[in-house]
Structure formats: C-alpha cells, structure tokens
Design an enzyme around this catalytic site. Structure first.
Site, PDB file in Angstrom:
ATOM      1  N   ALA A 194       0.806  -1.214   0.000  1.00 46.26           N
ATOM      2  CA  ALA A 194       0.000   0.000   0.000  1.00 46.26           C
ATOM      3  C   ALA A 194       0.843   1.269   0.000  1.00 46.26           C
ATOM      4  CB  ALA A 194      -0.925   0.003   1.211  1.00 46.26           C
ATOM      5  N   ASP A 195       2.143   1.137   0.305  1.00 45.58           N
ATOM      6  CA  ASP A 195       3.029   2.309   0.350  1.00 45.58           C
ATOM      7  C   ASP A 195       3.701   2.607  -0.984  1.00 45.58           C
ATOM      8  OD1 ASP A 195       2.489   2.847   3.037  1.00 45.58           O
ATOM      9  OD2 ASP A 195       3.989   1.398   3.715  1.00 45.58           O
TER      10      ASP A 195
ATOM     11  N   ASP B 227       2.195  -9.446  -9.929  1.00 43.09           N
ATOM     12  CA  ASP B 227       2.379  -9.850 -11.332  1.00 43.09           C
ATOM     13  C   ASP B 227       1.831  -8.786 -12.280  1.00 43.09           C
ATOM     14  OD1 ASP B 227       3.563 -12.298 -10.613  1.00 43.09           O
ATOM     15  OD2 ASP B 227       1.594 -13.198 -10.321  1.00 43.09           O
TER      16      ASP B 227
END
Length: 281
Positions: free
Chosen positions: A202-203, A232
C-alpha cells in the site's frame, strides 16, 4: 490490437492451476479452519504476467509447460483467451503445476507451489526479434534463467521471486529486477544491479540504481481483496510503461495503479484495461 508504443514481450515462466480457499483467517500450524469457499483458476507468475501484459496492450507470447491432460489444455485455452500467444507452450508427461492458496478476509495469503510441468520449461532455442522484451521469474529453474540471460542481448526483466541467491553474472546482465520489500531484504546482491523496482504494498514502489533510489511513487488507495496477482500485474505494467517511453516516476505511478486495480479483484488474473487508462494525467 496493440499500440505503436507497446512492446512485444516474451514471457518465460510458470503456468499453474490455482486452487484457492477463502477463509475468515489463516490457520496456524496444525490447525483446521472450517467454512472456506473454494475456487479453481489459472495462475503462476509467468502466466499471470503474460495475461496482464496482453490485457494492458502488449503483444505477448508465452514460453512454458503444462501437462498432457485436460488441465494442460484448459490452462492453454485460458491464456489464449487472455490474448497471449501460446504456440510455444509445451505439453509434457508431468501434471500441470499447481498452487494451493489460502486467503483470509484481509487478503493475506499462504501459498504452497507444486511445480509439476514447470520443471520442464526450457528456452535454449528461443528465437527473438531485436525489439522483443524478455520477462521471466524464479518459479522456473534458475539455470534456465541464467542460460536465457547468456544467450540473448535483448532487454531482460526478472521478477526475482521467490527470493534466492543470485549469481554476480546474472546481476550484471539483467536490465531490470522487480521484487517486493521482503525479497529485496533477502537478496542484498541486488544493490549491485543497474535497475531494481521494489514494491511496498500500500506504500507504493521505488526504483533504485546500484542501491540508490532514483524515483518513488505512492500507493493507490483501494480495498484489498486478493494480493496473489497484484505483484504480477505490477510487473507487466512496469515493463510496458518503461518501454512506452514514460519517465521512471510515471512508469512507477502507472504500475502502482495497475497493481491496485488487481488487488481489488478476487482473481489472480483480474480483468484489466489498456495501460493508458491507468496513466496519471
């Protein structure tokens, strides 16, 4: 149909059947969890990246192996339906590769991979055009990846997962490595690589040259449903973005947007739009 700026990509990698159980929480060692729901889908890092690249707009062919059975035929049909050229996917006597996956309500997962036919993937006689990009992963033999690197001068991107020690010759040859932060920590030799993309969930993600950060992009807010195919999709998007002439920061931002779209879908090969739809204006 591809755009003029989209590359031709040859993916050399794994093709698996993903057998996934979705449960409230992941089991601890020796524990049985009831109440799961079961699904059966195509997966494998190679197949996931090939399908994502095709959906994002690249011309993609797959080099891999599946079993000589109904599973193998089904896997090839699924890739073909995603827009991937499967004419060089071999059929071998071993069963098709299988991944056993457990996903909890927070999209965290546990995965066991049984390589099966993937152990027979070879790329010794691979014929490439000068402008073709090679994308490979480490779910196939490292020896195959090394031979692939030594036999071609084409642009070579490696998703170095699962993490394992990498020889100095491969580090020097590869144009782009893509790893998550855990894999990067386990492979300090990547500090010697010419270009490494590191994902931070999420960062967001960063690009590093010889261990020095040169670009960073924030994560894109989303509701995580399944993280299995997100990395991927990020790999495919980043390779296309770089070869479509984007700046490093724009390429990272676009790849993060694609990864966020993938993590919000339950499938390991989620539906994706053309890469241009994820470019920040």
């Amino acid at each position: 149909m591809t755009t003029q700026t989209s590359p031709r990509i040859t993916v050399v990698g794994s093709i698996n059947i993903d057998i996934t159980s979705r449960v409230e929480r992941l089991p601890s060692p020796g524990e049985t969890i009831a109440g799961g729901t079961l699904s059966r889908e195509i997966g494998g890092k190679g197949a996931n990246q090939a399908a994502a690249a095709a959906k994002l707009g690249a011309a993609v062919r797959m080099i891999g192996a599946v079993g000589e059975d109904a599973d193998g035929r089904w896997l090839r049909d699924q890739l073909t339906a995603a827009g991937v050229d499967t004419s060089e996917v071999k059929e071998v006597p071993d069963p098709s590769g299988t991944a056993l996956i457990v996903v909890d309500k927070h999209a965290e997962n546990q995965i066991v991979v049984c390589p099966g036919a993937n152990a027979h993937v070879q790329a010794d006689d691979l014929s490439l055009e000068p402008d073709e990009v090679i994308l490979a992963q480490l779910e196939i033999s490292l020896a195959v990846v090394e031979r692939l690197a030594a036999s071609s001068s084409n642009y070579l991107a490696i998703n170095a997962a699962p993490a394992q020690p990498l020889p100095a010759g491969l580090i020097e040859r590869v144009d782009l490595f893509i790893v998550n932060e855990s894999e990067y920590a386990l492979m300090p030799e990547l500090d010697n690589a010419r270009l490494v993309a590191v994902t931070y969930g999420a960062d967001g993600a960063a690009l590093l040259t010889r261990g020095e950060e040169i670009s960073r992009a924030p994560g894109v807010a989303t509701t995580a449903v399944n993280t299995v195919g997100a990395g991927d999709a990020f790999c495919a998007a980043l390779v296309i973005a770089i070869h479509s002439g984007m700046t490093p920061t724009a390429a990272l931002q676009s790849a993060c947007s694609v990864g966020a779209a993938a993590v919000a879908h339950p499938a390991s090969q989620p539906p994706l739009k053309r890469l241009s739809e994820y470019v920040t204006r």
